[in-house]
Design a protein around this motif. Structure first.
Motif, mmCIF file in Angstrom:
data_model
loop_
_atom_site.group_PDB
_atom_site.id
_atom_site.type_symbol
_atom_site.label_atom_id
_atom_site.label_comp_id
_atom_site.label_asym_id
_atom_site.label_seq_id
_atom_site.Cartn_x
_atom_site.Cartn_y
_atom_site.Cartn_z
ATOM 1 N N ASP A 64 0.833 -1.205 0.000
ATOM 2 C CA ASP A 64 0.000 0.000 0.000
ATOM 3 C C ASP A 64 0.868 1.256 0.000
ATOM 4 O OD1 ASP A 64 -2.423 -1.435 0.136
ATOM 5 O OD2 ASP A 64 -2.332 -1.495 2.332
ATOM 6 N N ILE A 65 1.908 1.227 0.810
ATOM 7 C CA ILE A 65 2.806 2.387 0.881
ATOM 8 C C ILE A 65 3.519 2.567 -0.449
ATOM 9 C CG2 ILE A 65 4.822 3.358 2.071
ATOM 10 C CD1 ILE A 65 3.740 1.854 4.617
ATOM 11 N N ASN A 66 3.922 1.464 -1.076
ATOM 12 C CA ASN A 66 4.512 1.544 -2.416
ATOM 13 C C ASN A 66 3.533 2.154 -3.414
ATOM 14 O OD1 ASN A 66 7.238 0.727 -2.716
ATOM 15 N ND2 ASN A 66 6.647 -1.357 -2.198
ATOM 16 N N LYS A 67 2.260 1.808 -3.305
ATOM 17 C CA LYS A 67 1.237 2.375 -4.187
ATOM 18 C C LYS A 67 1.176 3.896 -4.019
ATOM 19 C CE LYS A 67 -3.727 2.171 -5.142
ATOM 20 N NZ LYS A 67 -4.995 1.494 -4.784
ATOM 21 N N TYR A 68 1.225 4.363 -2.780
ATOM 22 C CA TYR A 68 1.200 5.803 -2.506
ATOM 23 C C TYR A 68 2.455 6.485 -3.056
ATOM 24 C CZ TYR A 68 0.985 10.222 -0.037
ATOM 25 O OH TYR A 68 0.977 11.567 0.265
ATOM 26 N N VAL A 69 3.594 5.871 -2.857
ATOM 27 C CA VAL A 69 4.854 6.436 -3.366
ATOM 28 C C VAL A 69 4.817 6.488 -4.895
ATOM 29 C CG1 VAL A 69 7.347 6.016 -3.575
ATOM 30 C CG2 VAL A 69 6.214 5.816 -1.344
ATOM 31 N N THR A 70 4.308 5.455 -5.529
ATOM 32 C CA THR A 70 4.170 5.452 -6.988
ATOM 33 C C THR A 70 3.271 6.601 -7.436
ATOM 34 O OG1 THR A 70 4.516 3.076 -7.097
ATOM 35 C CG2 THR A 70 3.425 4.104 -8.987
ATOM 36 N N PHE A 71 2.170 6.818 -6.724
ATOM 37 C CA PHE A 71 1.281 7.943 -7.016
ATOM 38 C C PHE A 71 2.043 9.266 -6.933
ATOM 39 C CE2 PHE A 71 -1.185 11.251 -4.786
ATOM 40 C CZ PHE A 71 -2.044 11.630 -5.808
ATOM 41 N N LEU A 72 2.819 9.453 -5.873
ATOM 42 C CA LEU A 72 3.590 10.696 -5.727
ATOM 43 C C LEU A 72 4.614 10.849 -6.839
ATOM 44 C CD1 LEU A 72 4.265 10.817 -1.874
ATOM 45 C CD2 LEU A 72 2.577 12.128 -3.183
ATOM 46 N N ASN A 73 5.329 9.781 -7.133
ATOM 47 C CA ASN A 73 6.366 9.848 -8.175
ATOM 48 C C ASN A 73 5.761 10.114 -9.552
ATOM 49 O OD1 ASN A 73 8.445 9.454 -6.345
ATOM 50 N ND2 ASN A 73 8.485 7.247 -6.646
ATOM 51 N N THR A 74 4.615 9.519 -9.825
ATOM 52 C CA THR A 74 3.935 9.729 -11.100
ATOM 53 C C THR A 74 3.465 11.177 -11.243
ATOM 54 O OG1 THR A 74 3.198 7.433 -11.087
ATOM 55 C CG2 THR A 74 2.020 8.926 -12.551
ATOM 56 N N ASN A 75 3.185 11.808 -10.137
ATOM 57 C CA ASN A 75 2.689 13.190 -10.123
ATOM 58 C C ASN A 75 3.701 14.134 -9.493
ATOM 59 O OD1 ASN A 75 -0.248 12.803 -11.025
ATOM 60 N ND2 ASN A 75 0.023 11.246 -9.443
ATOM 61 N N SER A 76 4.980 13.900 -9.733
ATOM 62 C CA SER A 76 6.033 14.662 -9.060
ATOM 63 C C SER A 76 5.993 16.158 -9.352
ATOM 64 C CB SER A 76 7.409 14.090 -9.397
ATOM 65 O OG SER A 76 7.647 14.196 -10.783
ATOM 66 N N LYS A 77 5.445 16.562 -10.493
ATOM 67 C CA LYS A 77 5.340 18.002 -10.770
ATOM 68 C C LYS A 77 4.324 18.660 -9.848
ATOM 69 C CE LYS A 77 6.951 17.939 -15.476
ATOM 70 N NZ LYS A 77 6.685 18.163 -16.872
ATOM 71 N N VAL A 78 3.346 17.898 -9.405
ATOM 72 C CA VAL A 78 2.319 18.419 -8.507
ATOM 73 C C VAL A 78 2.756 18.301 -7.048
ATOM 74 C CG1 VAL A 78 -0.074 18.122 -7.730
ATOM 75 C CG2 VAL A 78 0.496 17.832 -10.149
ATOM 76 N N TYR A 79 3.400 17.190 -6.720
ATOM 77 C CA TYR A 79 3.799 16.921 -5.337
ATOM 78 C C TYR A 79 5.311 17.015 -5.193
ATOM 79 C CZ TYR A 79 -0.939 15.161 -5.259
ATOM 80 O OH TYR A 79 -2.299 15.051 -5.373
ATOM 81 N N GLY A 80 5.922 17.943 -5.880
ATOM 82 C CA GLY A 80 7.359 18.045 -6.063
ATOM 83 C C GLY A 80 8.192 18.436 -4.866
ATOM 84 N N ASN A 81 9.096 19.332 -5.091
ATOM 85 C CA ASN A 81 10.155 19.681 -4.153
ATOM 86 C C ASN A 81 9.597 20.461 -2.958
ATOM 87 O OD1 ASN A 81 12.612 20.079 -3.023
ATOM 88 N ND2 ASN A 81 13.286 21.608 -4.501
ATOM 89 N N ARG A 82 9.449 19.776 -1.834
ATOM 90 C CA ARG A 82 8.921 20.394 -0.629
ATOM 91 C C ARG A 82 9.376 19.620 0.593
ATOM 92 N NH1 ARG A 82 6.086 16.265 -1.746
ATOM 93 N NH2 ARG A 82 3.989 15.706 -1.335
ATOM 94 N N ARG A 83 9.118 20.195 1.748
ATOM 95 C CA ARG A 83 9.392 19.504 3.001
ATOM 96 C C ARG A 83 8.077 18.968 3.561
ATOM 97 N NH1 ARG A 83 13.855 21.751 6.944
ATOM 98 N NH2 ARG A 83 15.607 21.372 5.574
ATOM 99 N N VAL A 84 8.143 17.741 4.056
ATOM 100 C CA VAL A 84 6.961 17.100 4.624
ATOM 101 C C VAL A 84 7.303 16.644 6.035
ATOM 102 C CG1 VAL A 84 5.301 15.221 4.394
ATOM 103 C CG2 VAL A 84 6.249 16.307 2.331
#
Length: 142
Positions: A64-84
């Protein structure tokens, strides 16, 4: 039906999105919540995140966590360079967030904290502990 209650506020002057989550967190609900934030007119990919997870029970596997990471990586322009900053306080929360931190490879910097104050300091936020508690209290009521 989702068992996760999630709310957020964008504090543009602080360059910060504050998220408050409670209940049982599953991957699909969390991805849908993340997608909804991007529809907010104040959203910018460069905003940092303060993610309060202290009232969450993770119902996730490593897959499940891999699925979320894949989602973030696929949308890296939207969820890009930031601090979390992920704020946790139970072993269940720490394990899931640590796995996420270890396998995520997008351009975000992720750290796990047990206190709001240390998270705010790492985010270089000017919010003090009373201000963040006030914001979180408002999000709990929504």
């Amino acid at each position: 039906m989702s068992l996760l209650k999630s709310n957020y506020i964008i504090l543009k002057e602080q360059n910060l999105i504050v998220e408050y989550h409670s209940g049982i967190l599953d991957t699909d609900s969390f991805i849908n919540f993340k997608k909804s934030i991007t529809l907010d007119p104040l959203f910018l990919p460069s905003l940092n995140y303060f993610v309060h997870l202290k009232k969450v029970t993770f119902s996730t596997t490593a897959e499940d966590i891999n699925k979320y990471v894949t989602f973030l990586n696929t949308n890296s322009k939207v969820y890009g360079n930031r601090r979390v900053a992920l704020i946790t306080n139970t072993p269940n929360q720490v394990v899931s967030t640590t796995i996420f931190k270890m396998i995520q490879q997008n351009t975000s910097q992720v750290e796990i904290f047990s206190t709001n104050e240390s998270a705010l300091e790492w985010l270089n936020s000017k919010l003090d502990k009373n201000e963040i508690l006030s914001v979180l209290a408002k999000l709990m009521l929504v």
